[in-house]
Motif scaffolding. Structure first.
Motif, mmCIF file in Angstrom:
data_model
loop_
_atom_site.group_PDB
_atom_site.id
_atom_site.type_symbol
_atom_site.label_atom_id
_atom_site.label_comp_id
_atom_site.label_asym_id
_atom_site.label_seq_id
_atom_site.Cartn_x
_atom_site.Cartn_y
_atom_site.Cartn_z
ATOM 1 N N ASP A 35 40.696 43.267 64.945
ATOM 2 C CA ASP A 35 40.778 44.174 63.795
ATOM 3 C C ASP A 35 39.688 45.234 63.867
ATOM 4 O O ASP A 35 38.515 44.908 64.098
ATOM 5 C CB ASP A 35 40.617 43.394 62.490
ATOM 6 N N PRO A 36 40.029 46.509 63.654
ATOM 7 C CA PRO A 36 38.993 47.539 63.562
ATOM 8 C C PRO A 36 38.084 47.271 62.365
ATOM 9 O O PRO A 36 38.561 46.995 61.263
ATOM 10 C CB PRO A 36 39.788 48.834 63.380
ATOM 11 N N ILE A 37 36.778 47.342 62.575
ATOM 12 C CA ILE A 37 35.814 47.083 61.513
ATOM 13 C C ILE A 37 35.146 48.370 61.043
ATOM 14 O O ILE A 37 35.140 48.677 59.853
ATOM 15 C CB ILE A 37 34.738 46.071 61.972
ATOM 16 N N VAL A 38 34.585 49.129 61.970
ATOM 17 C CA VAL A 38 33.835 50.313 61.558
ATOM 18 C C VAL A 38 33.729 51.296 62.716
ATOM 19 O O VAL A 38 33.695 50.905 63.886
ATOM 20 C CB VAL A 38 32.421 49.904 61.046
ATOM 21 N N THR A 39 33.713 52.588 62.371
ATOM 22 C CA THR A 39 33.433 53.676 63.296
ATOM 23 C C THR A 39 32.181 54.386 62.812
ATOM 24 O O THR A 39 32.090 54.717 61.626
ATOM 25 C CB THR A 39 34.611 54.672 63.356
ATOM 26 N N ILE A 40 31.230 54.604 63.713
ATOM 27 C CA ILE A 40 29.976 55.278 63.348
ATOM 28 C C ILE A 40 29.789 56.475 64.262
ATOM 29 O O ILE A 40 29.904 56.355 65.481
ATOM 30 C CB ILE A 40 28.759 54.335 63.476
ATOM 31 N N ARG A 41 29.514 57.621 63.687
ATOM 32 C CA ARG A 41 29.254 58.843 64.443
ATOM 33 C C ARG A 41 27.987 59.515 63.913
ATOM 34 O O ARG A 41 27.630 59.363 62.745
ATOM 35 C CB ARG A 41 30.428 59.829 64.340
#
Length: 314
Positions: free
Chosen positions: A254-260
């Motif tokens: 499952d995708p949890i988080v994207t950080i940029r």
């Protein structure tokens, strides 16, 4: 079950030098580190009290498991002492700092789970530091344990942040802004970017009390609970201290988080590579603390390491 009571034992297989973007994998099912995994247990003072146990079967990983245990080793009241049982990537397989590297790793936090708010780190990504460099650089990405709950932090050189309740952020962070701890003494900013599903906010330290627009966080879901057994992580590591960092985290498909944004460190005394290490690391404690790991994978693409779910779109 094969027990290795000391990191000085011959569990570490020799690893041939290779390209930093070679595919790496280790199922921890050979009674020691696999040559194709590029891993080793680092021998230093902090790690001498650590313990390794290789076992042939991991219910989640489908191969073997490596249990790492940190023991009480620091003299009472000694400042700056830490206790570790960490496995590192070998120097000859490290990737350049600004490159994109994908990791896969299953882990299980073994009972009993520490319930206090000390420094408990489970896995971490850092920039190499040159010998003699001045400064204490935290991991730019870390899996941590807070009062028995999983959390993920991202760290960078100090950037602008605005305390919650201040005129700039009277009611909390704006959409997409990271919740951060401003650390002026070490000139760094730490963001708490993911927490456990169902965990109360009070389960996590209140010192994350400011907002940083320079770290943008897109939350897709919360982390699985630390007490729920094996978790298979897939993580994209791409530090960018000047604002071009990019991290993706998946758990059990499952995708949890994207950080940029601003992720990682720059400045004098820092070398050109990034590196990954995993295993329990803490401030001095009294009781043993164990974490089990399985199915280590590394490659330049998500498809090289994923086992559950679908890779995020580039």
């Amino acid at each position: 079950m094969i027990a290795v009571a000391s990191p000085l034992a011959s569990a570490c297989a020799e690893v041939a030098a290779g390209n930093a973007f070679d595919l790496l994998h280790d199922g921890f099912d050979k009674g020691g580190f696999a040559a194709e995994g590029g891993l080793f247990y680092k021998e230093n003072v902090e790690q001498r009290a650590g313990r390794m146990v290789f076992s042939p079967a991991s219910p989640s990983a489908g191969t073997g498991a490596l249990t790492l245990t940190v023991m009480a080793a620091c003299p009472p009241h000694q400042l700056g002492c830490s206790e570790r049982a960490e496995v590192w990537e070998r120097p000859q397989v490290l990737a350049p700092y600004g490159s994109t590297v994908w990791y896969g790793l299953a882990l299980r936090l073994d009972a009993p789970l520490p319930q206090d708010d000390r420094r408990y780190v489970i896995a971490q990504w850092k920039r190499e530091i040159l010998p003699g460099a001045v400064g204490d650089y935290s991991p730019f990405l870390a899996l941590r344990l807070y009062r028995g709950h999983l959390g993920v932090t991202v760290e960078t050189d100090r950037i602008a942040s605005y305390p919650i309740g201040s005129p700039e952020r009277p009611d909390g962070c704006r959409p997409g802004e990271a919740l951060v701890l401003d650390r002026p003494k070490v000139r760094q900013t730490r963001a708490l970017v993911a927490i456990e599903a169902g965990a109360a906010r009070e389960s996590y330290p209140g010192y994350f009390d400011a907002c940083a627009p320079g770290i943008q966080v897109t939350r897709h879901a919360d982390l699985p609970a630390a007490r729920n057994g094996w978790i298979d992580f897939v993580i994209r590591s791409q530090p960018g201290p000047h604002g071009d960092g990019y991290i993706e985290i998946m758990a059990n498909g499952d995708p949890i988080v994207t950080i940029r944004g601003h992720i990682g460190h720059s400045g004098p005394g820092l070398a050109t590579n990034q590196y990954f290490k995993f295993g329990p690391y803490r401030a001095p404690g009294l009781q043993p603390w164990s974490v089990s790991y399985g199915g280590f994978r590394r490659g330049p693409r998500c498809s090289d390491v994923i086992r559950l779910g679908q890779c995020p779109a580039e």
